[in-house]
Design an enzyme around this catalytic site. Structure first.
Site, PDB file in Angstrom:
ATOM      1  N   HIS A 165       5.544  -0.668  -1.161  1.00 22.60           N
ATOM      2  CA  HIS A 165       5.075  -1.383   0.034  1.00 22.60           C
ATOM      3  C   HIS A 165       4.294  -0.428   0.952  1.00 22.60           C
ATOM      4  CE1 HIS A 165       8.940  -3.693  -0.900  1.00 22.60           C
ATOM      5  NE2 HIS A 165       8.019  -4.621  -0.975  1.00 22.60           N
ATOM      6  N   LYS A 170       1.749  -4.870  -9.658  1.00 26.55           N
ATOM      7  CA  LYS A 170       3.035  -4.990 -10.357  1.00 26.55           C
ATOM      8  C   LYS A 170       3.386  -6.459 -10.588  1.00 26.55           C
ATOM      9  CE  LYS A 170       7.869  -4.188 -10.043  1.00 26.55           C
ATOM     10  NZ  LYS A 170       8.224  -5.505  -9.475  1.00 26.55           N
TER      11      LYS A 170
HETATM   12  P1  AMP Z   1       7.905  -7.965  -2.421  1.00 24.72           P
HETATM   13  O1  AMP Z   1       8.479  -7.444  -1.156  1.00 24.72           O
HETATM   14  O2  AMP Z   1       8.662  -7.528  -3.648  1.00 24.72           O
HETATM   15  O3  AMP Z   1       7.593  -9.432  -2.378  1.00 24.72           O
HETATM   16  O4  AMP Z   1       6.501  -7.253  -2.574  1.00 24.72           O
HETATM   17  C1  AMP Z   1       5.530  -7.297  -1.563  1.00 24.72           C
HETATM   18  C2  AMP Z   1       4.233  -6.763  -2.097  1.00 24.72           C
HETATM   19  O5  AMP Z   1       4.427  -5.422  -2.544  1.00 24.72           O
HETATM   20  C3  AMP Z   1       3.717  -7.560  -3.311  1.00 24.72           C
HETATM   21  O6  AMP Z   1       2.306  -7.662  -3.215  1.00 24.72           O
HETATM   22  C4  AMP Z   1       4.126  -6.697  -4.465  1.00 24.72           C
HETATM   23  O7  AMP Z   1       3.303  -6.861  -5.601  1.00 24.72           O
HETATM   24  C5  AMP Z   1       3.962  -5.309  -3.873  1.00 24.72           C
HETATM   25  N1  AMP Z   1       4.760  -4.336  -4.624  1.00 24.72           N
HETATM   26  C6  AMP Z   1       6.078  -4.428  -4.950  1.00 24.72           C
HETATM   27  N2  AMP Z   1       6.454  -3.365  -5.696  1.00 24.72           N
HETATM   28  C7  AMP Z   1       5.352  -2.587  -5.834  1.00 24.72           C
HETATM   29  C8  AMP Z   1       5.099  -1.352  -6.507  1.00 24.72           C
HETATM   30  N3  AMP Z   1       6.042  -0.704  -7.179  1.00 24.72           N
HETATM   31  N4  AMP Z   1       3.841  -0.850  -6.435  1.00 24.72           N
HETATM   32  C9  AMP Z   1       2.858  -1.498  -5.755  1.00 24.72           C
HETATM   33  N5  AMP Z   1       3.043  -2.662  -5.107  1.00 24.72           N
HETATM   34  C10 AMP Z   1       4.262  -3.199  -5.152  1.00 24.72           C
END
Ligand code: AMP
Length: 273
Positions: free
Chosen positions: A34, A146
């Site tokens: 994030h 991801k």
């Molecule tokens: P989430 O909080 O899991 O819904 O993720 C929020 C954003 O962060 C989404 O756009 C995800 O794709 C991105 N994200 C989550 N994990 C990663 C990672 N390891 N590397 C890059 N972006 C990520």
């Protein structure tokens, strides 16, 4: 940093700013992945907005909505240190209404891979992303590669609903051992984490095969499945960047996606070849 929980207040506040806005939607329990999205947003926008909202409509009955990690105070500090200008932390009743006009995921792309094991998940994702983008009205919105299928469907929605925002895909951030960072990694025991490393290993092996000139999809898949044993596999898919089936990998045009179950935890990973 300004923290806002009302959608209308945020909308009014940002309208007055009249600056380029970079937006990073998240479900919190923030990690380096994030933070990388936030850093990207900082580079190219005058104002950076992050939202933290564990979106109930993208969880199916029986999934981990109630136990999804919540770390509001730590997340606020992380955002502040990362230079976020506005943090949006709404409650569900701030975003959802009774008997709503609904956005639903497309029949095919929304119900394969992740959408096959979690039918309706992407409708919930698209619904909330549409709402959030309309509230923030960003110049650029940052999403991780991801969650490749999610990113693909969001790009499709932006195009098909003639929305103005520029979507910026960001490379997957990994831990030193290769595991893709995910808020759900905290569910893994030490032993499960070791098992989970088979996922990035299988993708690495696939990329090595391609670099050696082995491009046959069936052959690559077979080798990946061997490496992934004995994990329970949701899917191993080798597709075009438009998520169409292919027989041979074409560098610059293909993607390999894996979903595997480690204990009770569903882990996603992929590699863009
Ligand atoms: P989430 O909080 O899991 O819904 O993720 C929020 C954003 O962060 C989404 O756009 C995800 O794709 C991105 N994200 C989550 N994990 C990663 C990672 N390891 N590397 C890059 N972006 C990520």
């Amino acid at each position: 940093m300004k923290t806002i929980s009302s959608a209308l207040e945020l909308k009014a506040y940002l309208r007055n700013e009249n600056k380029t806005i970079g937006y990073v939607p998240t479900m919190g329990a923030l990690h380096e992945g994030h933070i990388t999205l936030i850093k990207e947003a900082k580079k190219n926008n005058e104002v950076v907005v992050v939202s933290i909202f564990v979106n109930p409509t993208q969880f199916l009955a029986g999934e981990d909505l109630d136990k999804y990690p919540r770390r509001d105070e730590a997340d606020k500090k992380i955002c502040e240190l990362a230079g976020v200008d506005v943090l949006f932390m709404p409650q569900a009743d701030e975003l959802y209404f009774e008997d709503e006009v609904k956005i639903v995921a497309p029949n095919v792309r929304g119900y394969v891979l992740e959408g096959a094991t979690r039918p309706g998940h992407f409708s919930g994702v698209l619904r909330v992303v549409m709402k959030l983008l309309n509230i923030v009205n960003p110049t650029n919105a940052y999403f991780g590669k991801k969650d490749a299928q999610q990113l693909n469907l969001i790009e499709l929605m932006i195009k098909q609903y003639f929305m103005d925002v520029n979507i910026v895909p960001v490379d997957t951030v990994r831990d030193a051992d290769g595991l893709a960072l995910s808020s759900r990694n905290v569910y893994l025991s030490k032993e499960q984490r070791q098992e989970a490393l088979k996922i990035p290993k299988s993708l690495y092996e696939a990329s090595k095969m391609v670099s050696r000139g082995i491009v046959n999809v069936a052959e690559i898949k077979e080798q990946m499945l061997k490496i992934l044993e004995p994990l329970e596999i949701g899917y191993v898919a080798i597709l075009s960047r438009e998520f169409e089936p292919i027989d041979e990998v074409v560098i610059g045009e293909s993607i390999i996606l894996v979903e595997a179950l480690v204990g009770d935890t569903r882990l996603l990973d992929n590699i863009w070849l």
